[in-house]
Each structure stands twice: as C-alpha cells, then as structure tokens.
Design a protein around this motif. Sequence first.
Motif, PDB file in Angstrom:
ATOM      1  N   TYR A   1     -26.820  31.975 -45.927  1.00  0.00           N
ATOM      2  CA  TYR A   1     -26.610  31.211 -44.696  1.00  0.00           C
ATOM      3  C   TYR A   1     -27.842  30.409 -44.275  1.00  0.00           C
ATOM      4  O   TYR A   1     -27.727  29.303 -43.737  1.00  0.00           O
ATOM      5  CB  TYR A   1     -26.219  32.147 -43.537  1.00  0.00           C
ATOM      6  CG  TYR A   1     -24.804  32.658 -43.645  1.00  0.00           C
ATOM      7  CD1 TYR A   1     -23.749  31.786 -43.887  1.00  0.00           C
ATOM      8  CD2 TYR A   1     -24.522  34.009 -43.495  1.00  0.00           C
ATOM      9  CE1 TYR A   1     -22.452  32.247 -43.995  1.00  0.00           C
ATOM     10  CE2 TYR A   1     -23.221  34.476 -43.595  1.00  0.00           C
ATOM     11  CZ  TYR A   1     -22.194  33.591 -43.844  1.00  0.00           C
ATOM     12  OH  TYR A   1     -20.904  34.047 -43.946  1.00  0.00           O
TER      13      TYR A   1
ATOM     14  N   CYS B   1     -35.745  30.484 -35.606  1.00  0.00           N
ATOM     15  CA  CYS B   1     -34.381  31.041 -35.633  1.00  0.00           C
ATOM     16  C   CYS B   1     -34.163  31.882 -34.376  1.00  0.00           C
ATOM     17  O   CYS B   1     -34.961  32.776 -34.074  1.00  0.00           O
ATOM     18  CB  CYS B   1     -34.218  31.907 -36.878  1.00  0.00           C
ATOM     19  SG  CYS B   1     -32.726  32.908 -36.778  1.00  0.00           S
TER      20      CYS B   1
ATOM     21  N   PHE C   1     -32.283  34.313 -33.870  1.00  0.00           N
ATOM     22  CA  PHE C   1     -32.245  35.754 -34.153  1.00  0.00           C
ATOM     23  C   PHE C   1     -33.656  36.337 -34.076  1.00  0.00           C
ATOM     24  O   PHE C   1     -33.838  37.467 -33.632  1.00  0.00           O
ATOM     25  CB  PHE C   1     -31.649  36.020 -35.539  1.00  0.00           C
ATOM     26  CG  PHE C   1     -30.142  36.018 -35.550  1.00  0.00           C
ATOM     27  CD1 PHE C   1     -29.421  37.188 -35.376  1.00  0.00           C
ATOM     28  CD2 PHE C   1     -29.445  34.825 -35.712  1.00  0.00           C
ATOM     29  CE1 PHE C   1     -28.034  37.190 -35.365  1.00  0.00           C
ATOM     30  CE2 PHE C   1     -28.055  34.822 -35.710  1.00  0.00           C
ATOM     31  CZ  PHE C   1     -27.342  36.003 -35.528  1.00  0.00           C
TER      32      PHE C   1
HETATM   33  S1  SF4 Z   1     -29.496  31.069 -37.330  1.00  0.00           S
HETATM   34 FE1  SF4 Z   1     -31.244  32.052 -38.287  1.00  0.00          FE
HETATM   35  S2  SF4 Z   1     -30.369  33.767 -39.422  1.00  0.00           S
HETATM   36 FE2  SF4 Z   1     -28.693  32.392 -38.940  1.00  0.00          FE
HETATM   37  S3  SF4 Z   1     -28.555  31.041 -40.715  1.00  0.00           S
HETATM   38 FE3  SF4 Z   1     -29.886  30.025 -39.257  1.00  0.00          FE
HETATM   39  S4  SF4 Z   1     -31.934  30.653 -39.831  1.00  0.00           S
HETATM   40 FE4  SF4 Z   1     -30.547  32.055 -40.824  1.00  0.00          FE
END
Ligand code: SF4
Length: 508
Positions: free
Chosen positions: A439, A456, A458
């Motif tokens: 991903y 990110c 997260f």
């Molecule tokens: S949001 Fe973060 S964890 Fe999700 S795909 Fe993108 S970089 Fe990766």
Amino acid sequence: MSDTPVTVWIPGDQLLRAHPAIEAAESRSGRRNIRIVLVESDARIAQLPYQRKKIVLILSAMRHYAAALRERGYLVDEVRAPSFAEGLQHHVAQHRSQRLVTMAAAEYETRRFQHETLHALLGIPVDVLPNTQFLVGQYDPFPAIEPSQRVIMERFYRAMRRRFAVLIEPDGSPTGGEWNFDRQNRRPLPRTVAPPPPITFEPDAITRQVMTDVDARGSGVGTATGFALAVTHAQAEAALNDFITNRLAAFGPYEDAMSATHDVVFHSMLSPYVNIGLLEPLQMVRAAEEAYRTGAAPIQSVEGFVRQVIGWREYIYWQYWRLMPALRDANAWNAMRPLPRFFWNGETDMRCLRHVIKRAIATGYTHHIERLMVVCNFCLLAGIRPSEVNDWFLAHYIDAYDWVMQPNVIGMGLNADGGLTATKPYIASAAYINRMSDYCDGCRYNPKQRVGPDACPFNTLYWNFLIQHETTLRANPRLGPAVLGLARLDATERAAIMREAAGLVEGL
Ligand code: SF4
Ligand SMILES: Cc1cc2nc3c(=O)[nH]c(=O)nc-3n(C[C@H](O)[C@H](O)[C@H](O)COP(=O)(O)OP(=O)(O)OC[C@H]3O[C@@H](n4cnc5c(N)ncnc54)[C@H](O)[C@@H]3O)c2cc1C
C-alpha cells in the motif's frame, strides 16, 4: 406422536443442513404436522444501511433453503413481513399452530426476543433449543469463569483442540510437535506470487430476482451487481473444497500479508457461509486436517487455519455471550470522535485506508489483517467512538453479525473492553503496514516520516497515542518495547507530534 400443528421458525442465519428444531419438531409431531417458516423482515433489513451483497446472500440462501426443504417433503411457508413479530403472528394465525419450535439465535437481541417476547406475542408454547452452530454450545472449556476474568485465546484454543481431537496425536500431543506455528506465518506477499482467487458462482433465477429486489430498495452499501457468492450447501462445499485445494497450502505464511491487487490473498473467504449455516466449523477443520494428513498442505498452514476456526471464531462467540450486554457500551479509551465521512466513500489520500474501504464497499470483504491493522488501528489511534466503528463494520461486511462484530471490533480491534478479549491494543505505525503490504508504494504520504506535511498519519497518530497513554501502556508488559521508543523523542519532537496529531484529527 402428537397431531397438533407445529411451526418451526428458522432465522436466516441458521440454514443448517440438519436443523435441530426441525428434527425435534418432526420426532414429536411427525413431518405432516409441522410447517417450517422463514420470515424476511423489512425492519431487520432496514436496521442499518447493510451491504447489499450481504442482503442478497441471506435472502437468496433462505429461498434456496426453503426450496431444498420442499424437495425433501416439508411444508414451508416463506413470509415477507414488516417485522419478525408480524410475520410469525400472521403465520401462526393462518396455520393455527399450537406450538413454535426454534433454535436459539446467535445474536443477543434475537435470542431475547425468542425467550422473552415470542410466547406472549403468539399465545402458544415456544421451545427454544440450544444453538448448535458453535462448538462451545457442546463444550464450554471454562464454564465457571467470571466475565471480569480474562481467559487468553491460546488457552481456550488448546482446550478446544483437545476436546474435539483436532490435530492431536494418539498420545495427546499436538500434531507437528507444537500448538502454534504463528512465528512462521508473518510473510509479506512477494510480487511474483499471484494467489488464485476464490471460486465464483453464476447467479441463478432465484438469486437474480433477489439482486433486482435488493437494488430496487435503493438503500444499503454498494450494489448487488457482481454478486457471485455461494447460496446453497453444495456451492458452499465447493467453496470449501476450492480453498483446501488451491489456497490452504500457502494460507499460513501469507496469513498477515496485505495486497492492493489481491483481495483475498490466500484466505478462505468462508466466513459468509459458516456464519449462516451453509458450512459448519468441524467440517471446515476436518477438511483442512485431511489435507495435512494427505500431504496436500503443511502443518503451519493447517494449524493456522484450524486456530482461526475453532480458536478465534469460537472464542469470539464465547466472549460475546460472557460480556453482553455491557460490551456494546464499552469505551475503555474514552474515544469520542465521530467516524470520518470518508469511511462511507473511501475518498482519502491514505492509500491503505482508501483501498480497504473501497474494497469493503464494493465486495463486502477484506481480510482479517486489513480489518484489524488498517481500519481498527486507524480508528483506535484517532479516537473514534467504538459504537460508530462497530456500526460501520456491521453495515459494510458480508459476514457481519452482532455476535462476531462486538468482540472483534470493540474487543479485539479497539481494545475498548479493557483488554478482556485481547491482551494488548493492536496499534501500529506505518512501518507495519509498509512491511506487510504494497500500500505504501505510491501513497501520497511517506511511511518513514512522523511529522511534517508528508508524514504518514498512522505515524503521527501512533506516536501521539503512545504519548497520550504513556502511563497506561507502560503497565502492559506486551507493549513495553513500543513505549520505550518514546524515550528517544525529545520535548520538541513530542510537542510537534501532539500539535500535528491534533490538527489531523480535527481535519477528519
Ligand atoms: S497512509 Fe501511511 S501506512 Fe497507509 S499507505 Fe500511506 S504511507 Fe502507508
Ligand atoms: C475488526 C474486525 C471485524 C471483524 N468482523 C467480522 C465479521 O463481521 N464476521 C466474521 O465472520 N468475522 C469477522 N472478523 C474476523 C475475521 O476477520 C473474519 O472472520 C475473516 O477475515 C473472514 O475471512 P476468511 O473467511 O477469509 O477468513 P480466514 O482468514 O480464512 O479464516 C478462516 C475462518 O476463521 C474464522 N475466523 C477467523 N478469525 C475470526 C475472528 N476473529 N472472529 C470470528 N471468526 C474468525 C472465520 O470463520 C473464517 O472464515 C473481524 C475481525 C476484526 C478484527
């Protein structure tokens, strides 16, 4: 044998080949005196904006079940009614039934309805027989344990393996020499590996009619178009066979792998069927065990699958009945934010969430790790109210039922039950998602950054969660190393994380 007319009520998630309520009624009154009723309740279907493919699955499977019973010589009444209560009242009055026999529902509210409402509503005796869809109905490994006491899944699972003699050698030891092969089961999916997709089934006339009806209702998540699931026992058995033959061998190693291209990876996709009685848990594990004994699949895969079915699935059901009704209001992390709107259309720049949400909307399925480590992980880190997350899952998934949703979402996924289901909150930064999926490649965010415009979310939310709950998390031995990472952050970094996390959740 009594000559009085008896009704057997079969709810749509109890489509067992050998149904105990039919057997009991038949041996008491004889086949010609019993009438089986299946009620399609408009109120139940409209309770949430359910995944349309799930509604098709249940209604089509019910109609096929009714047809199969008729072929076996039973009298069957299919009723469409505003509610279960009205459907049953109408049926009982029309056929002058003198008794109703049913099997206890897997879900709390329906079981309450059976026990507390039906008799007064219908004015006839009601027999509610024990539920046989779960092995814990036959054997409870820990009958005397208080709801406030934690029983870890591993203990429960080993007791079930022993009791049902699954992957157990004649001397009582676990097959393969270990109870658990989890350590071998954490590989990402290499780009060169292409899992064979699950078998599909061409909708017949009954299913096509249901698809048209469901789409015509105009409510619910997704579309009925593209429905290709099994709706009969024979088809569900073909799906089991397809999994055992084509995916079980690689199930273990890639159990945690996530892929933007392969929806199911090497998972079984059998939950929609076992949850409505088209398959049964022992049938599934015996088929997997047989594959091990004949050399068709390695022990790490077979044990991994057996653990899911007679470990996790049974444990979840057991937890549900121990913890209800308090479980539905549990909110141990005091999470109060509403669910972001993008959960209803998948329109977010976070590529992992975008894929998983859009997949859930389109197909009603994402596998376990995507549910746990993408959706729930995000909701726990972002402080989303557990009841809203629960309803989102209930609405979107083809295998969703209250008994399976509450312990998985509120217990395992959000750790909102104070750790009674899972010994630690399943939280992770982008490092985990990046390691286990593709991903992050091509995502607008950088999985290696904690703060800044490209960081990110997260990561920002993960470190913020550790900061906010440092004291509580430190007390959990399973999270020690994660919390220790906080020591490497200086005051400026902590402040930046908290500031950006606050901005992120405000923006949701
Ligand atoms: S949001 Fe973060 S964890 Fe999700 S795909 Fe993108 S970089 Fe990766
Ligand atoms: C947040 C969250 C929500 C979930 N929602 C549901 C749900 O609505 N319905 C549902 O059946 N499962 C649910 N699960 C459990 C699990 O994710 C699904 O059973 C599984 O992904 C179904 O896909 P599969 O058949 O390919 O499973 P596989 O990975 O092939 O596993 C084999 C079988 O094991 C059983 N199983 C494995 N884990 C669990 C579990 N934790 N609880 C119950 N059964 C389990 C299922 O019957 C499944 O078919 C949820 C898990 C989480 C973390």
